[in-house]
Enzyme design. Structure first.
Site, short mmCIF file in Angstrom:
data_model
loop_
_atom_site.label_atom_id
_atom_site.label_comp_id
_atom_site.label_asym_id
_atom_site.label_seq_id
_atom_site.Cartn_x
_atom_site.Cartn_y
_atom_site.Cartn_z
N LYS A 182 0.85 -1.19 0.00
CA LYS A 182 0.00 0.00 0.00
C LYS A 182 0.88 1.23 0.00
O LYS A 182 2.02 1.18 0.47
CB LYS A 182 -0.89 0.01 1.25
CG LYS A 182 -2.14 0.85 1.10
CD LYS A 182 -3.24 0.13 0.32
CE LYS A 182 -4.49 0.95 0.18
NZ LYS A 182 -5.61 0.13 -0.33
P1 NAD Z 1 -12.98 7.90 -2.75
O1 NAD Z 1 -11.97 8.93 -2.47
O2 NAD Z 1 -13.45 7.74 -4.15
O3 NAD Z 1 -14.26 8.11 -1.82
C1 NAD Z 1 -14.21 8.23 -0.44
C2 NAD Z 1 -15.55 8.75 0.02
O4 NAD Z 1 -15.57 8.76 1.45
C3 NAD Z 1 -15.84 10.18 -0.42
O5 NAD Z 1 -17.20 10.27 -0.78
C4 NAD Z 1 -15.56 11.00 0.84
O6 NAD Z 1 -16.29 12.22 0.86
C5 NAD Z 1 -16.05 10.04 1.87
N1 NAD Z 1 -15.56 10.31 3.22
C6 NAD Z 1 -14.33 10.69 3.62
N2 NAD Z 1 -14.30 10.85 4.95
C7 NAD Z 1 -15.54 10.56 5.40
C8 NAD Z 1 -16.14 10.51 6.67
N3 NAD Z 1 -15.46 10.83 7.77
N4 NAD Z 1 -17.44 10.15 6.74
C9 NAD Z 1 -18.12 9.83 5.63
N5 NAD Z 1 -17.61 9.85 4.41
C10 NAD Z 1 -16.33 10.20 4.30
O7 NAD Z 1 -12.36 6.54 -2.19
P2 NAD Z 1 -12.80 5.05 -2.56
O8 NAD Z 1 -11.85 4.54 -3.58
O9 NAD Z 1 -14.27 5.01 -2.78
O10 NAD Z 1 -12.41 4.29 -1.20
C11 NAD Z 1 -13.32 4.21 -0.10
C12 NAD Z 1 -12.91 3.04 0.78
O11 NAD Z 1 -12.91 1.85 0.00
C13 NAD Z 1 -11.51 3.14 1.38
O12 NAD Z 1 -11.51 2.49 2.63
C14 NAD Z 1 -10.67 2.33 0.41
O13 NAD Z 1 -9.48 1.85 1.00
C15 NAD Z 1 -11.65 1.22 0.11
N6 NAD Z 1 -11.37 0.48 -1.11
C16 NAD Z 1 -11.28 1.11 -2.32
C17 NAD Z 1 -11.04 0.36 -3.46
C18 NAD Z 1 -11.00 0.97 -4.82
O14 NAD Z 1 -10.93 0.22 -5.79
N7 NAD Z 1 -11.10 2.28 -4.97
C19 NAD Z 1 -10.86 -1.02 -3.36
C20 NAD Z 1 -10.99 -1.63 -2.12
C21 NAD Z 1 -11.25 -0.86 -0.99
#
Ligand code: NAD
Length: 447
Positions: free
Chosen positions: A106
């Site tokens: 990561k």
């Molecule tokens: P992103 O940046 O696209 O979206 C994150 C979202 O969370 C945004 O809408 C943001 O406003 C919101 N957010 C941030 N802080 C917040 C809070 N305190 N309360 C509520 N909402 C909040 O990111 P993403 O890629 O959607 O990732 C989200 C989660 O999914 C993370 O934990 C990431 O590690 C996990 N994840 C992502 C992927 C991927 O392919 N993008 C894969 C596996 C896991």
């Protein structure tokens, strides 16, 4: 007070699961727990006003036994080394649960991308990748998107790496790229699609006795980004009602179901979901306690904790985010009969299609969307079956495990305190740790 340090949490989860695994050489568990490499880089960036700022970035390679490191890069003001360590270890276990041939890694840069121009974000990305040098590479450690990074960021990563390594196929150095430069069909939606598949399949296996399927169920989603926003759409397409969503500005609720098209439009126009007409504004804390059938945390770590777990009003938690539930909250939810589909299974759709993208890049091929989605579904269903079967196995052989206290001196010592019934996270960990440990033993400890 429970710890909210993600790496301490990842280690606690690991330690808990390792008690269900017998017969490994002493010290093996300890070795699997720690990252192989932690790279810290500090670098200057020229800001738009001509001043220079120093940024700190990390890349952690947790384990490479089953293949190259794999894991996203996060841009966020609250990135810490321990958070990146935790996320890297979760990637190791996630890749093992899905049986994709990767280890775990990561990356993260401490910055606030929302307060920076695109030019600054591009310069940070390029300089970070240059500083990492050969710490990343198509056969060693392959980045992908995470919070606040997207296809464009991946394109800059590829371009920077390709500048430094001319004359070879560099496409597999990073996944989540734009479609017209080696990206895979279906990658953008893959994590959310995987969340839907795992939920549907687990419900069909009866993991949440009060819930027979997704159609008609009420869903609350924390986070409306790549994962949460797309999950909302896919769950609605599958016949669910999304009753509450939130982003970093706050949340909204409509008990009869939100008009998702209106929410998406509002988010596009204002940058937030808050303020959509005919919705009630709620806080992010309130979102987690909204009465619903399926609660999907899709934002950041440590959202469901000892303090709010007693008030979570759902029948099933599906962890789209990494690390959203603390160990204390896990115990409370388990005691309350609320199953949790753990992150290392539920959100593995992203890394699975990243794996497909990596394979396509080596072959210089692009598979059809149907083909990608079919392969994704098969792998997610197989992994869900394996985790549920492991939970049943652990819980049926538990008395035997408890009796097996006579480990030989070279074996992992056995903790004599009685084992509790295993939850799905423990089952997923046991499956993953066993797979990684097996390969480690087959390869032998170098030299
Ligand atoms: P992103 O940046 O696209 O979206 C994150 C979202 O969370 C945004 O809408 C943001 O406003 C919101 N957010 C941030 N802080 C917040 C809070 N305190 N309360 C509520 N909402 C909040 O990111 P993403 O890629 O959607 O990732 C989200 C989660 O999914 C993370 O934990 C990431 O590690 C996990 N994840 C992502 C992927 C991927 O392919 N993008 C894969 C596996 C896991």
């Amino acid at each position: 007070m429970e710890t909210l340090n993600p790496f301490a949490i990842a280690q606690e989860q690991f330690d808990h699961a390792s008690r269900y695994i017998l017969g490994l050489p002493g010290g093996m568990m300890d070795s699997l727990k720690h990252p192989r490499r932690v790279v810290t880089v500090e670098f200057p960036i020229e800001m738009d006003d001509g001043t220079v700022r120093t940024f700190i970035g990390y890349r952690v390679l947790h384990n490479q036994a089953r293949g190259p490191g794999k894991g996203g890069i996060r841009f966020h003001p609250e990135v810490t080394e321990d958070e990146v360590r935790a996320l890297a270890s979760w990637m190791t276990w996630k890749c093992a649960v899905l049986d994709v041939p990767f280890g775990g890694a990561k990356g993260g840069v401490i910055c606030d991308p929302k307060a920076m121009s695109e030019g600054v974000r591009r310069r940070i990305t390029r300089r970070y990748v240059t500083e990492l040098g050969d710490a990343i590479g198509p056969a060693t450690d392959v980045p992908a998107p995470d919070v606040n990074t997207d296809e464009r960021t991946m394109a800059w990563i590829y371009d920077t790496y390709a500048m430094l390594h001319p004359g070879q196929n560099n496409l597999p150095v990073v996944t989540g790229k734009p479609l017209d430069m080696g990206g895979s069909w279906g990658r953008r939606e893959a994590t959310a699609r995987g969340v839907l598949t795992v939920t549907r399949h687990a419900l069909a296996q009866g993991v949440a006795p009060g819930l027979s399927g997704i159609r008609g169920s009420r869903i609350a989603i924390q986070g409306f980004g790549n994962v949460g926003g797309i999950a909302a759409r896919l769950f609605v397409e599958a016949g669910a009602h999304v009753v509450a969503v939130s982003d970093s500005s706050g949340g909204i609720m409509a008990p009869d179901g939100l008009d998702l098209a209106a929410v998406e439009r509002h988010k596009r126009e204002t940058g937030s979901v808050v303020g959509v007409t005919d919705t009630t504004t709620i806080s992010n804390d309130e979102l987690l306690e909204v009465p619903c059938d399926i609660l999907i945390p899709a934002a950041l770590e440590c959202q469901i904790r000892a303090s709010n777990a007693p008030r979570i009003a759902t029948q099933l938690v599906v962890e789209a985010a990494n690390g959203p539930t603390t160990p204390a909250a896990d115990r409370i939810l388990f005691a309350r009969g609320i199953p949790v589909l753990p992150d290392i299974l539920a959100n593995a759709g992203g890394v699975t299609v990243s794996y497909f993208e990596w394979v396509q890049n080596f072959e210089n091929e692009q598979w059809d969307l149907d083909d990608v989605n079919r392969r994704l579904r098969r792998r997610m269903e197989r992994a869900t079956d394996a985790v549920i079967a492991k939970q049943q196995e652990l819980n049926s052989v538990m008395p035997k495990i408890e009796g097996a206290l006579d480990a030989t001196p070279t074996e992992q010592p056995v903790d004599a305190t009685p084992l509790e019934p295993a939850d799905l996270r423990t089952a997923a960990y046991v499956l993953a740790i066993s797979r990684v440990a097996n390969v480690t033993l087959e390869r032998g400890v170098w030299p």
